[in-house]
Design a protein around this motif. Structure first.
Motif, PDB file in Angstrom:
ATOM      1  N   ARG A  33       0.825  -1.213   0.000  1.00  0.00           N
ATOM      2  CA  ARG A  33       0.000   0.000   0.000  1.00  0.00           C
ATOM      3  C   ARG A  33       0.852   1.252   0.000  1.00  0.00           C
ATOM      4  NH1 ARG A  33      -3.181  -2.622   3.880  1.00  0.00           N
ATOM      5  NH2 ARG A  33      -2.319  -1.339   5.524  1.00  0.00           N
TER       6      ARG A  33
ATOM      7  N   THR B  57       1.422   1.614  -3.774  1.00  0.00           N
ATOM      8  CA  THR B  57       0.178   1.901  -4.481  1.00  0.00           C
ATOM      9  C   THR B  57      -0.343   3.276  -4.078  1.00  0.00           C
ATOM     10  OG1 THR B  57      -0.367  -0.427  -4.498  1.00  0.00           O
ATOM     11  CG2 THR B  57      -2.172   1.082  -4.885  1.00  0.00           C
ATOM     12  N   GLY B  58      -0.628   4.104  -5.052  1.00  0.00           N
ATOM     13  CA  GLY B  58      -1.171   5.424  -4.761  1.00  0.00           C
ATOM     14  C   GLY B  58      -0.092   6.459  -4.524  1.00  0.00           C
TER      15      GLY B  58
ATOM     16  N   MET C 283      -3.305   5.228 -10.481  1.00  0.00           N
ATOM     17  CA  MET C 283      -4.136   4.742 -11.581  1.00  0.00           C
ATOM     18  C   MET C 283      -5.386   5.588 -11.718  1.00  0.00           C
ATOM     19  SD  MET C 283      -5.224   0.821 -12.212  1.00  0.00           S
ATOM     20  CE  MET C 283      -6.226   0.325 -13.591  1.00  0.00           C
TER      21      MET C 283
ATOM     22  N   PHE D 272     -11.619  16.759   0.107  1.00  0.00           N
ATOM     23  CA  PHE D 272     -11.347  15.640   1.013  1.00  0.00           C
ATOM     24  C   PHE D 272     -10.687  14.491   0.267  1.00  0.00           C
ATOM     25  CE2 PHE D 272     -12.422  11.607   2.945  1.00  0.00           C
ATOM     26  CZ  PHE D 272     -12.090  11.813   4.265  1.00  0.00           C
ATOM     27  N   GLN D 273     -11.254  14.144  -0.879  1.00  0.00           N
ATOM     28  CA  GLN D 273     -10.746  12.993  -1.626  1.00  0.00           C
ATOM     29  C   GLN D 273      -9.368  13.273  -2.211  1.00  0.00           C
ATOM     30  OE1 GLN D 273     -13.698  10.688  -3.942  1.00  0.00           O
ATOM     31  NE2 GLN D 273     -15.183  12.237  -3.369  1.00  0.00           N
ATOM     32  N   LEU D 274      -9.150  14.544  -2.511  1.00  0.00           N
ATOM     33  CA  LEU D 274      -7.875  14.921  -3.110  1.00  0.00           C
ATOM     34  C   LEU D 274      -6.743  14.904  -2.083  1.00  0.00           C
ATOM     35  CD1 LEU D 274      -6.593  15.871  -5.683  1.00  0.00           C
ATOM     36  CD2 LEU D 274      -7.408  18.173  -5.241  1.00  0.00           C
TER      37      LEU D 274
ATOM     38  N   GLU E  69      -6.708  13.191   0.687  1.00  0.00           N
ATOM     39  CA  GLU E  69      -6.643  11.943   1.439  1.00  0.00           C
ATOM     40  C   GLU E  69      -5.365  11.147   1.161  1.00  0.00           C
ATOM     41  OE1 GLU E  69      -9.787   9.286   0.554  1.00  0.00           O
ATOM     42  OE2 GLU E  69      -9.918   8.600   2.616  1.00  0.00           O
ATOM     43  N   GLY E  70      -5.036  10.998  -0.126  1.00  0.00           N
ATOM     44  CA  GLY E  70      -3.839  10.250  -0.493  1.00  0.00           C
ATOM     45  C   GLY E  70      -2.583  10.944   0.025  1.00  0.00           C
TER      46      GLY E  70
ATOM     47  N   ARG F 102      -2.353  12.927   2.609  1.00  0.00           N
ATOM     48  CA  ARG F 102      -2.287  12.791   4.061  1.00  0.00           C
ATOM     49  C   ARG F 102      -1.766  11.399   4.434  1.00  0.00           C
ATOM     50  NH1 ARG F 102      -7.698  12.952   5.889  1.00  0.00           N
ATOM     51  NH2 ARG F 102      -7.884  14.714   4.466  1.00  0.00           N
ATOM     52  N   THR F 103      -2.245  10.376   3.710  1.00  0.00           N
ATOM     53  CA  THR F 103      -1.835   9.010   4.022  1.00  0.00           C
ATOM     54  C   THR F 103      -0.350   8.784   3.736  1.00  0.00           C
ATOM     55  OG1 THR F 103      -4.038   8.318   3.377  1.00  0.00           O
ATOM     56  CG2 THR F 103      -2.402   6.584   3.626  1.00  0.00           C
ATOM     57  N   HIS F 104       0.121   9.269   2.574  1.00  0.00           N
ATOM     58  CA  HIS F 104       1.479   8.920   2.163  1.00  0.00           C
ATOM     59  C   HIS F 104       2.530   9.933   2.606  1.00  0.00           C
ATOM     60  CE1 HIS F 104       0.202   5.499  -0.148  1.00  0.00           C
ATOM     61  NE2 HIS F 104      -0.678   6.214  -0.797  1.00  0.00           N
TER      62      HIS F 104
ATOM     63  N   MET G  20      -5.852  13.631  -8.289  1.00  0.00           N
ATOM     64  CA  MET G  20      -5.658  12.694  -7.182  1.00  0.00           C
ATOM     65  C   MET G  20      -4.504  11.749  -7.480  1.00  0.00           C
ATOM     66  SD  MET G  20      -9.591  11.837  -6.170  1.00  0.00           S
ATOM     67  CE  MET G  20      -9.277  10.108  -6.057  1.00  0.00           C
TER      68      MET G  20
ATOM     69  N   ALA H 108      -6.986   2.203  -4.661  1.00  0.00           N
ATOM     70  CA  ALA H 108      -5.884   2.614  -5.546  1.00  0.00           C
ATOM     71  C   ALA H 108      -5.050   3.722  -4.921  1.00  0.00           C
ATOM     72  CB  ALA H 108      -6.443   3.058  -6.889  1.00  0.00           C
ATOM     73  N   LYS H 109      -5.619   4.435  -3.944  1.00  0.00           N
ATOM     74  CA  LYS H 109      -4.849   5.477  -3.265  1.00  0.00           C
ATOM     75  C   LYS H 109      -3.893   4.877  -2.246  1.00  0.00           C
ATOM     76  CE  LYS H 109      -8.436   9.017  -3.184  1.00  0.00           C
ATOM     77  NZ  LYS H 109      -9.332   9.714  -2.243  1.00  0.00           N
ATOM     78  N   GLY H 110      -4.039   3.575  -2.019  1.00  0.00           N
ATOM     79  CA  GLY H 110      -3.188   2.935  -1.026  1.00  0.00           C
ATOM     80  C   GLY H 110      -3.668   3.171   0.396  1.00  0.00           C
TER      81      GLY H 110
END
Lengths: 321, 336
Positions: A84, A87-88, A93, A110-112, A114-115, A117-119, A166, B239-241
């Protein structure tokens, strides 16, 4: 060294009628900053192969490969958490249906973020500033207010731009675009495609462009892989493949392009149908529809054989001496 | 949103009138006479009987009685009990907290258990857990409350002796009513013995009443989650992991909750009717038991007023659910 290297990838799905193989023995290589076009009819395994790279194959699917490595990581050996992390972040993708690919319950902002913030993490303000920047880069006007919009308030083209924003948020080294323009209006298709290629050039990221539009591939890709019934049948530099196709299927696909048959009364077509998942023929998968078929083609699956600049899965390739 | 609210509020008026007509007609259609029931076995003299009938306004033609009833309602008067001579509204208000306490506990139990059970069943589709939860919820849903309640009493109160059979709190305790919820009042007064006793009394009836909503919520959550998990935006989230708990617990659940909230709202009506049975079995001093007794005594004003008040609360809750639905689902919020 290749950025993405896949050797002998197979994806099989367990169904009530037994196991069916959607992808069989696929080899693909993508170098840093390269554009690889994957073409093929619906059900030829284009999407499933790329989902396997992302680690997104459905739970009833079994992925096997001799080798699947990305930037030195062996993707087959990584645990889910490390997977994970790639990925992202390093591989992203975008999908065919932008309208249903965004979550209707959350705002674009929020959706933009999110990735990100996670990574990568970051403060609220930083994330917001970055999100505005991204929306601006993908050509969304008035990005500040769009952050608060919900997907149903955007058009299909706008949704795809958000999806692209994203996907490029964490500066991926590889972007997989799975038929990114199929669901869009013709006028928008052009814009989205140009946006993707522009981002690819500016950021130097590698791009896998999955499509069934040969014209798009001819204009954009460095290399092209043609897929048929779950296999790669030809993989060569784009210019050469279009000038001198080696595989009879590639040749037939190119002949079926309307712009190549101007003046003729009927558009050439490939006779017969793509074999289904359950009724793959013996020997070469294309043999029942091939005009050059010989007895050897029905005996065994031909391997992927090296040819000028690439490989072809045919015992009697076109243009061979 | 304002227009949506106004439309919904206007629709309440015919429903309200319908309830008054139905309760008024039905309690009079069944045999039995409240005055004769008061006197019971003893014979009542005809003059006394007629006098009482006139006092209660029951000597007038039925349509006139209905008109008087509606007129009183228009002035906010819900009538006075024939038996206890106290106003219906004040009786209702004093008993209602007990029913609310029971129903809230029941629905909280149902949500706390049903929602996670449904989610896990959907994520682990076709697993042993999935089949167990679905089998149990089908059984729970099919179980008649009065029988299920008696089974619970038999096991936990009679055989095991863990919980009391009936009532709201042991007689030796007294808690000054502030909120009307015994559990809360006991906790606020720091009476932990009373609190324990109230909890012990509450748990069985709440379990009996919560079983059907629990089953409905678990099944609805599962099917809704299964549908949502196949959506394209779930693939995007993966897909965002994102970690699985975020994909399931945020991206999927938020969408899957939309139909579940509607179902929870619809359960409020079922809770009130279920409370009537549960309160009768467990002698829970709420409006359910009160209404059953008033029907037995043909206490016309209590039946009419009590049912009307309960119906109004159901209507109010349904309206709230519709508004909440808009808060969760942005497509509805901005769409109208």
């Amino acid at each position: 060294m290749a950025l993405l290297e896949i050797k002998n990838l197979s994806v099989a799905f367990a169904t009530h009628g037994g196991e069916v193989r959607a992808v069989e023995g696929v080899d693909l290589t993508v170098d840093e900053g390269q554009v690889l076009g994957i073409v093929g009819e619906s059900g030829s395994g284009k999407s499933v192969s790329s989902l396997a790279v992302m680690g997104l194959v459905a739970a009833n699917g079994r992925v096997t490969a001799d080798r699947m490595s990305f930037a030195g990581h062996d993707l087959m050996k990584l645990g889910p958490r490390q997977r994970r992390g790639i990925t992202g972040r390093d591989v992203a993708m975008i999908f065919q249906e932008p309208m249903t690919s965004l979550n209707p319950c959350f705002t674009v902002g929020f959706q933009l973020t999110e990735g990100l913030r996670t990574h990568l993490g970051g403060s609220r303000q930083e994330l917001r500033r970055r999100a505005v920047e991204l929306l601006d880069q993908v050509g969304i006007p008035d990005p500040d207010t769009r952050l608060g919009a919900f997907p149903h308030q955007l058009s299909g083209g706008m949704c795809q731009r958000v999806m692209i924003a994203m996907a490029i948020a964490c500066n991926p080294r590889l972007l997989i675009a799975d038929e990114p323009t199929t669901a869009l209006d013709v006028t928008i298709q052009r814009q989205i495609l140009e946006l993707l290629l522009d981002l690819q050039r500016k950021r130097g990221m590698a791009l896998i462009l999955i499509t069934h539009n040969m014209g798009v591939v001819a204009e954009t890709a460095h290399r092209v892989a043609v897929m048929y019934a779950g296999q790669v049948v030809e993989e060569r530099p784009a210019a050469e493949l279009f000038r001198h196709p080696r595989h009879p299927y590639t040749a037939a696909l190119l002949e079926a392009l309307p712009e190549r048959s101007a003046g003729q009364r009927r558009l050439p077509a490939i006779p017969g149908m793509v074999p289904g998942l359950g009724d793959r023929p013996e020997g070469c998968l294309f043999n029942p529809r091939c005009g050059r078929v010989r007895d050897v083609c029905r005996a065994a699956r031909p391997p992927l054989l090296p040819t000028d600049g690439g490989a072809v899965r045919c015992l009697l390739p076109l243009g061979a001496a | 949103m304002l227009r949506f609210l106004l439309t919904r509020l206007t629709l309440i008026v015919p429903t309200f009138l319908g309830v008054t007509l139905l309760t008024f007609a039905m309690i009079r259609l069944i045999p039995g006479d409240p005055i004769l029931l008061i006197f019971g076995e003893r014979n009542v003299e005809e003059s006394v009987y007629n006098q009482m009938k006139a006092d209660l306004g029951l000597d007038k033609p039925i349509l006139v009685q209905y008109a008087y009833y509606l007129g009183d309602l228009a002035h906010g008067k819900f009538g006075t009990s024939i038996i206890t001579r106290t106003p219906v509204l004040s009786e209702f208000l004093s008993l209602f907290p007990a029913t609310v306490e029971l129903s809230l506990t029941a629905i909280t139990l149902a949500v706390l258990i049903g929602l996670p059970a449904g989610i896990i069943a959907a994520v682990r589709r076709n697993s042993v857990f999935d089949h167990t939860v679905m089998g149990a919820s089908l059984t729970g849903y099919s179980m008649p409350i009065f029988w299920w309640g008696l089974l619970l009493i038999l096991l936990f109160s009679v055989t095991l002796g863990w919980t009391p059979v009936s009532g709201r709190m042991a007689v030796k305790y007294f808690v000054e009513p502030v909120t009307g919820f015994v559990l809360l009042d006991a906790a606020m007064a720091g009476e932990w013995g009373a609190f324990r006793s109230a909890l012990q009394h509450l748990i069985l009836p709440a379990a009996a009443l919560g079983t059907i909503p629990l089953a409905v919520i678990a099944r609805m959550t599962r099917s809704s989650m299964l549908e949502v998990l196949n959506e394209d935006y779930i693939r995007t989230a993966r897909a965002k992991g994102l970690p699985p708990w975020r994909v399931v617990g945020l991206h999927a659940l938020r969408n899957a909750l939309i139909p579940v909230i509607t179902v929870i709202g619809l359960q409020v009506g079922a809770l009130l009717s279920g409370a009537i049975l549960t309160e009768t079995i467990f002698s829970w001093p709420g409006i359910g038991k009160w209404l059953i007794e008033s029907i037995r005594r043909r206490d016309y004003p209590v039946v009419q007023g009590g049912v009307l008040l309960a119906a109004s609360i159901v209507m109010l809750v349904n309206l709230t659910v519709d508004v909440m639905y808009g808060l969760i689902n942005p497509r509805i919020r901005k769409g109208r």
